[in-house]
Design an enzyme around this catalytic site. Sequence first.
Site, PDB file in Angstrom:
ATOM      1  N   GLU A 265      11.621  11.436  -4.352  1.00  0.00           N
ATOM      2  CA  GLU A 265      11.973  10.039  -4.601  1.00  0.00           C
ATOM      3  C   GLU A 265      10.799   9.215  -5.120  1.00  0.00           C
ATOM      4  O   GLU A 265      10.362   8.278  -4.466  1.00  0.00           O
ATOM      5  CB  GLU A 265      12.486   9.414  -3.298  1.00  0.00           C
ATOM      6  CG  GLU A 265      13.612  10.201  -2.669  1.00  0.00           C
ATOM      7  CD  GLU A 265      14.109   9.608  -1.353  1.00  0.00           C
ATOM      8  OE1 GLU A 265      15.318   9.658  -1.111  1.00  0.00           O
ATOM      9  OE2 GLU A 265      13.269   9.090  -0.591  1.00  0.00           O
ATOM     10  N   PRO A 266      10.294   9.524  -6.290  1.00  0.00           N
ATOM     11  CA  PRO A 266       9.185   8.722  -6.826  1.00  0.00           C
ATOM     12  C   PRO A 266       9.672   7.367  -7.351  1.00  0.00           C
ATOM     13  O   PRO A 266      10.733   7.273  -7.965  1.00  0.00           O
ATOM     14  CB  PRO A 266       8.667   9.580  -7.979  1.00  0.00           C
ATOM     15  CG  PRO A 266       9.875  10.348  -8.432  1.00  0.00           C
ATOM     16  CD  PRO A 266      10.700  10.597  -7.190  1.00  0.00           C
ATOM     17  N   GLY A 267       8.911   6.344  -7.074  1.00  0.00           N
ATOM     18  CA  GLY A 267       9.201   5.026  -7.664  1.00  0.00           C
ATOM     19  C   GLY A 267       7.974   4.583  -8.421  1.00  0.00           C
ATOM     20  O   GLY A 267       7.949   4.506  -9.638  1.00  0.00           O
TER      21      GLY A 267
ATOM     22  N   CYS B 155      -3.070 -22.225  -4.853  1.00  0.00           N
ATOM     23  CA  CYS B 155      -3.856 -23.082  -3.981  1.00  0.00           C
ATOM     24  C   CYS B 155      -4.146 -22.329  -2.693  1.00  0.00           C
ATOM     25  O   CYS B 155      -3.671 -22.701  -1.627  1.00  0.00           O
ATOM     26  CB  CYS B 155      -3.067 -24.366  -3.731  1.00  0.00           C
ATOM     27  SG  CYS B 155      -4.092 -25.702  -3.152  1.00  0.00           S
TER      28      CYS B 155
ATOM     29  N   GLY C 265       6.083   8.846  -2.533  1.00  0.00           N
ATOM     30  CA  GLY C 265       4.703   8.680  -2.102  1.00  0.00           C
ATOM     31  C   GLY C 265       3.692   9.277  -3.056  1.00  0.00           C
ATOM     32  O   GLY C 265       2.521   9.374  -2.722  1.00  0.00           O
TER      33      GLY C 265
END
Lengths: 445, 445
Positions: free
Chosen positions: A299-301, A374, A257
């Site tokens: 847990e960094p992503g 579209c 987070g």
Amino acid sequence: MTDFNDLPAHVWPRNAQRQEDGVVTVAGVPLPEIAEDYGTPVMVIDEDDFRTRCRDMAAAFGGPERVHYASKAFLTRQVARWVDEEGLSLDVASANELAIALRADFPADRITAHGNNKSVHFLRDCVRAGADGLGHVVLDNAEELVLLDAVARGEHRVQRVMVRVKPSLEARTNAKIATAHEDQKFGFSLATGEAFDAARAAITAENLELVGLHCHIGSQIFDAEGFALASERVLELYSRIHAELGVSLPELDLGGGYGIAYTEGQRPLDVDKVAHDLLTAVGKTAADLGIDAPAVFVEPGRAIAGPAGVTVYEVGAIKTVDVSENFTRRYLAVDGGMSDNIRPALYDAEYDGRVVSRFTDEEPVASRVVGSHCESGDILIDDAQIPADVTTGDYFAMAATGAYSYAMSSNYNAFSKPAVVTVRAGEATLMLRRQTVDDLLALEG
Amino acid sequence: MTDFNDLPAHVWPRNAQRQEDGVVTVAGVPLPEIAEDYGTPVMVIDEDDFRTRCRDMAAAFGGPERVHYASKAFLTRQVARWVDEEGLSLDVASANELAIALRADFPADRITAHGNNKSVHFLRDCVRAGADGLGHVVLDNAEELVLLDAVARGEHRVQRVMVRVKPSLEARTNAKIATAHEDQKFGFSLATGEAFDAARAAITAENLELVGLHCHIGSQIFDAEGFALASERVLELYSRIHAELGVSLPELDLGGGYGIAYTEGQRPLDVDKVAHDLLTAVGKTAADLGIDAPAVFVEPGRAIAGPAGVTVYEVGAIKTVDVSENFTRRYLAVDGGMSDNIRPALYDAEYDGRVVSRFTDEEPVASRVVGSHCESGDILIDDAQIPADVTTGDYFAMAATGAYSYAMSSNYNAFSKPAVVTVRAGEATLMLRRQTVDDLLALEG
């Protein structure tokens, strides 16, 4: 309004710079050259930026294995190899993410498996992986705990597990990506005692080894307060487990987070400061509770992959629309859109976009950057000030697209998934080729 | 609250029914059997329903060629062949959609090309298609008009075109899918005179043949009023073109947007009535203006494909969450989610979901159907009343997923795109196989 020719360093990749001729390079490779060679849209990943963020996180949190890269942000085998080479651990949240990691020879003992609805097949893959199962399986519900124990028994293994705890916080972020409050799908409630019961069951289960508790308060968090508060609540449960069950859990996973800056006005979370504050808070709370402080995992992503990537588009159709008597808006259409980046439409996400093929000198005008789909909601940058001389044929790049762009990409309007190119020390390498029509038809019977 | 064992006929496929043993069949094929044979999640398409809706639209609007199926809703070569066999025309909105249609041998003279940012390659593909170019190319901006004329000249062809007009309406629908107001990316403004200028330019251009004007007021429209109002405004432009340029345009394309029922409480737009009202209104307005009434074309996508498809999931983890002191919510996790259906997260779309493998008899409880993605916003049905006996292992199907579900599907969390199976007269046929991990890795270098 700052100069549109700037590239705010806290938003753009570490190795992005605008040359004297106005062309933007990343790691020494001109983005227009990549656009010419691989077509547009194309995602460009600064390998050094990605790896440096891995190292910075590892340094801040006391060791690379303490940092789990969240593969949902962006995963290829190459990405898994980078993460492995940097010594980080890896989070997976599906059987397929696990399969990709294992095919990249990522060590199973540094993989953690997540998921609110893990199938028995996924659980079996977890237990069977490596010499001794996965590093961790994070248990999300009571039935899963029983099932995993049975699966591990069948495989004659003892699987290390964590229990995911819902600490009843309302993190300051978009409701869609907030995960610590009660009314959501993840984890065991702390408030109702579910989490304690799960911990006891995991300790009792013969083929499970409970090593800690897990919580995740949400995404795009910008201050340490929420993490500290969550850790405080969860540590009270460590204390209860110690007091009532006689077990000292050695690990605490506080999830991800870590907020990044998508626009010039945002400030990324200061990882060093947050890590320091958080580890201090955990130490203090543990001391106050009279328990050993567990090792903290994160847990960094997005905070690793996000800023490393930029997406380069070519500007196409341009229109000026009379919105009202006194206000006109310039629409700049680019050759991608909600298929390669759903975040603006899905989360009202904002982005920083700049022309990367030359200097732009005219006065900025109210502009909207739209895609080629579209659909009227196919907007990439809703409201930007962009120089009036930006024109058809310019290459326009959006920063901080390394996470949750390609990972969430679709084939809406039969658009091909874009190419992904990595850059390092002046060299560009194709990581993912652009899809062809044949690829799109490959699943037809 | 009606019986959860019901399948509201205006929401579910025409040939869906619950058997005496509680199992739901579509076109005589039990959905649990498809789930066993092809795995879950799986999308099931009632071919007869799809074709019947094609025919109903054709009858309502005076001929199959007047009805363009909007391929963005859901396109495979098989779908294109169904549309062709029913005699309908086809809309495409990208070079890849056109390529897929042509690979299905769809007749080029019944294809219309859309797009706010058509590349020169796409325009060239349009002009080169078939014996004499595409049926129509819908021009969206002034530069495109010049470019298409040049491309057609280079190919020694005259391309039939329409001019897309923005009639400045605010249709009653979600802002993301409303397209008739001024402040959006599509078309030429009627109000500013842009549309007239574009028509004149198209009439003047040597290698373009202007056959009519086009407008599209949005998606999920439930009354004829908006269409009638739009046609009135656009017909005033026909009148001006006739008066000032001496040209009678023979065609009028009023786009799509025909609303369908996603939930029991919604009523689908009554196509026969709307068609009747609309054609009457066009005739009357034309007579009032003293011009010939143009032939009316429409472009339904969702109204044909949407109700024909259902998605079958298997129920996995179930939790009951204390939301407040007096309110608990049951979370039912299924084995798909926002990767196979982004519409709830993207548009707050609602759906009707039912257990299809058996009768469910207990009292309904407040429930939320969530997917298996690592994201709290991964919600498929936010707030439903679902019987308390729905349990792990049940097959749970969501209706009206035939449009904009698979078409917008992603590989988020490395989820495989689901299998798609068509059913007809008791037989199931695989249309799109489920992706494998090898498919997911196929683009890696």
